[in-house]
Design a protein around this motif. Sequence first.
Motif, PDB file in Angstrom:
ATOM      1  N   ILE A 130       0.882  -1.163   0.000  1.00  0.00           N
ATOM      2  CA  ILE A 130       0.000   0.000   0.000  1.00  0.00           C
ATOM      3  C   ILE A 130       0.918   1.210   0.000  1.00  0.00           C
ATOM      4  N   SER A 131       0.812   2.029  -1.030  1.00  0.00           N
ATOM      5  CA  SER A 131       1.633   3.221  -1.150  1.00  0.00           C
ATOM      6  C   SER A 131       0.805   4.430  -0.759  1.00  0.00           C
ATOM      7  N   ILE A 132       1.365   5.259   0.109  1.00  0.00           N
ATOM      8  CA  ILE A 132       0.717   6.508   0.490  1.00  0.00           C
ATOM      9  C   ILE A 132       1.644   7.632   0.044  1.00  0.00           C
ATOM     10  N   TYR A 133       1.119   8.462  -0.855  1.00  0.00           N
ATOM     11  CA  TYR A 133       1.890   9.524  -1.483  1.00  0.00           C
ATOM     12  C   TYR A 133       1.527  10.870  -0.865  1.00  0.00           C
ATOM     13  N   LYS A 134       2.510  11.534  -0.272  1.00  0.00           N
ATOM     14  CA  LYS A 134       2.341  12.858   0.343  1.00  0.00           C
ATOM     15  C   LYS A 134       1.161  12.915   1.310  1.00  0.00           C
ATOM     16  N   ASN A 135       0.906  11.820   1.992  1.00  0.00           N
ATOM     17  CA  ASN A 135      -0.191  11.726   2.958  1.00  0.00           C
ATOM     18  C   ASN A 135      -1.545  12.095   2.366  1.00  0.00           C
ATOM     19  N   VAL A 136      -1.698  11.914   1.067  1.00  0.00           N
ATOM     20  CA  VAL A 136      -2.960  12.230   0.401  1.00  0.00           C
ATOM     21  C   VAL A 136      -3.406  11.086  -0.504  1.00  0.00           C
TER      22      VAL A 136
ATOM     23  N   PHE B 158     -18.316   5.477   5.237  1.00  0.00           N
ATOM     24  CA  PHE B 158     -18.428   4.034   5.006  1.00  0.00           C
ATOM     25  C   PHE B 158     -17.045   3.436   4.729  1.00  0.00           C
ATOM     26  N   LEU B 159     -16.272   4.100   3.877  1.00  0.00           N
ATOM     27  CA  LEU B 159     -14.936   3.595   3.555  1.00  0.00           C
ATOM     28  C   LEU B 159     -14.038   3.612   4.784  1.00  0.00           C
ATOM     29  N   LYS B 160     -14.112   4.668   5.582  1.00  0.00           N
ATOM     30  CA  LYS B 160     -13.322   4.722   6.818  1.00  0.00           C
ATOM     31  C   LYS B 160     -13.740   3.601   7.773  1.00  0.00           C
ATOM     32  N   TYR B 161     -15.029   3.304   7.827  1.00  0.00           N
ATOM     33  CA  TYR B 161     -15.514   2.190   8.649  1.00  0.00           C
ATOM     34  C   TYR B 161     -14.912   0.876   8.157  1.00  0.00           C
ATOM     35  N   LYS B 162     -14.898   0.660   6.851  1.00  0.00           N
ATOM     36  CA  LYS B 162     -14.341  -0.579   6.292  1.00  0.00           C
ATOM     37  C   LYS B 162     -12.840  -0.686   6.592  1.00  0.00           C
ATOM     38  N   ILE B 163     -12.150   0.437   6.541  1.00  0.00           N
ATOM     39  CA  ILE B 163     -10.717   0.434   6.858  1.00  0.00           C
ATOM     40  C   ILE B 163     -10.522   0.134   8.342  1.00  0.00           C
ATOM     41  N   GLU B 164     -11.280   0.804   9.194  1.00  0.00           N
ATOM     42  CA  GLU B 164     -11.140   0.623  10.642  1.00  0.00           C
ATOM     43  C   GLU B 164     -11.432  -0.811  11.069  1.00  0.00           C
ATOM     44  N   THR B 165     -12.387  -1.459  10.436  1.00  0.00           N
ATOM     45  CA  THR B 165     -12.766  -2.819  10.840  1.00  0.00           C
ATOM     46  C   THR B 165     -11.949  -3.907  10.131  1.00  0.00           C
ATOM     47  N   SER B 166     -11.007  -3.507   9.292  1.00  0.00           N
ATOM     48  CA  SER B 166     -10.123  -4.487   8.652  1.00  0.00           C
ATOM     49  C   SER B 166      -9.246  -5.122   9.722  1.00  0.00           C
TER      50      SER B 166
ATOM     51  N   ALA C  48      -4.075  -7.856   4.643  1.00  0.00           N
ATOM     52  CA  ALA C  48      -4.779  -8.441   3.487  1.00  0.00           C
ATOM     53  C   ALA C  48      -6.195  -7.885   3.371  1.00  0.00           C
ATOM     54  N   GLU C  49      -6.853  -7.700   4.497  1.00  0.00           N
ATOM     55  CA  GLU C  49      -8.217  -7.161   4.458  1.00  0.00           C
ATOM     56  C   GLU C  49      -8.205  -5.677   4.070  1.00  0.00           C
ATOM     57  N   LEU C  50      -7.178  -4.940   4.448  1.00  0.00           N
ATOM     58  CA  LEU C  50      -7.046  -3.551   3.994  1.00  0.00           C
ATOM     59  C   LEU C  50      -6.949  -3.508   2.469  1.00  0.00           C
ATOM     60  N   ILE C  51      -6.088  -4.355   1.917  1.00  0.00           N
ATOM     61  CA  ILE C  51      -5.939  -4.446   0.460  1.00  0.00           C
ATOM     62  C   ILE C  51      -7.279  -4.811  -0.178  1.00  0.00           C
ATOM     63  N   GLU C  52      -7.941  -5.811   0.390  1.00  0.00           N
ATOM     64  CA  GLU C  52      -9.228  -6.272  -0.140  1.00  0.00           C
ATOM     65  C   GLU C  52     -10.261  -5.140  -0.144  1.00  0.00           C
ATOM     66  N   ASN C  53     -10.364  -4.395   0.954  1.00  0.00           N
ATOM     67  CA  ASN C  53     -11.351  -3.322   1.039  1.00  0.00           C
ATOM     68  C   ASN C  53     -11.005  -2.156   0.117  1.00  0.00           C
ATOM     69  N   LEU C  54      -9.740  -1.782   0.045  1.00  0.00           N
ATOM     70  CA  LEU C  54      -9.361  -0.721  -0.889  1.00  0.00           C
ATOM     71  C   LEU C  54      -9.637  -1.136  -2.328  1.00  0.00           C
ATOM     72  N   SER C  55      -9.330  -2.369  -2.653  1.00  0.00           N
ATOM     73  CA  SER C  55      -9.597  -2.863  -4.001  1.00  0.00           C
ATOM     74  C   SER C  55     -11.092  -2.866  -4.295  1.00  0.00           C
ATOM     75  N   LYS C  56     -11.852  -3.463  -3.402  1.00  0.00           N
ATOM     76  CA  LYS C  56     -13.294  -3.637  -3.627  1.00  0.00           C
ATOM     77  C   LYS C  56     -14.035  -2.316  -3.755  1.00  0.00           C
ATOM     78  N   TYR C  57     -13.682  -1.333  -2.921  1.00  0.00           N
ATOM     79  CA  TYR C  57     -14.461  -0.101  -2.871  1.00  0.00           C
ATOM     80  C   TYR C  57     -13.833   1.075  -3.626  1.00  0.00           C
ATOM     81  N   CYS C  58     -12.572   0.940  -4.038  1.00  0.00           N
ATOM     82  CA  CYS C  58     -11.908   2.077  -4.686  1.00  0.00           C
ATOM     83  C   CYS C  58     -11.322   1.771  -6.063  1.00  0.00           C
TER      84      CYS C  58
END
Length: 169
Positions: A16-22, A127-135, A139-149
């Motif tokens: 998971i790459s985070i670029y310039k905190n954005v 909703f997306l923040k909820y999915k991230i928080e409950t990961s 692997a589940e973070l990757i799955e949720n980012l993929s599925k919803y974004c």
Amino acid sequence: MTNTNQISNSPELPLISIYKNVGIEIINKETIKYFERTSAYSLIQDSSDAEMYSDKMEIWNLEQKNDKFKNTKWNRFLAKTIYNPSFEVTLFWKKIGTYKLTELKAKIKNCIEKDDDILTQFVEADFLKYKIETSLDFAELIENLSKYCYDIKDEELIWKENEEWNNSK
């Protein structure tokens, strides 16, 4: 020059790459190839703008280098104005630290808050923040980012799930 020349200490994919905190990006075996060629302008930029997080709780930095490109005043001027050629590059990975899952979740949620309808094109930010928080794990973070974004398979199903979550609050 072969493009599979990652140094042996390279991280396992996906990342998971985070670029310039954005910006958030998932780097996997299919997308890593896009890092193997870059512009002169990118070669003169600070490579520490992106942190890449692995499933082994490691933070990595990626530097792209090309022996033919020289970072001179003249080449910087050209790259920023009228001539910005692209180059095949060698990838150099550097482990810059470790992280806790809660820290990565916080960084992702911060990116969601700053998002301009890229991550939240198909779902609401809460909703997306909820999915991230409950990961439960990376692997589940990757799955949720993929599925919803990034890898939207069924927009209507996602909207329905988002709506049901809203109604249950």
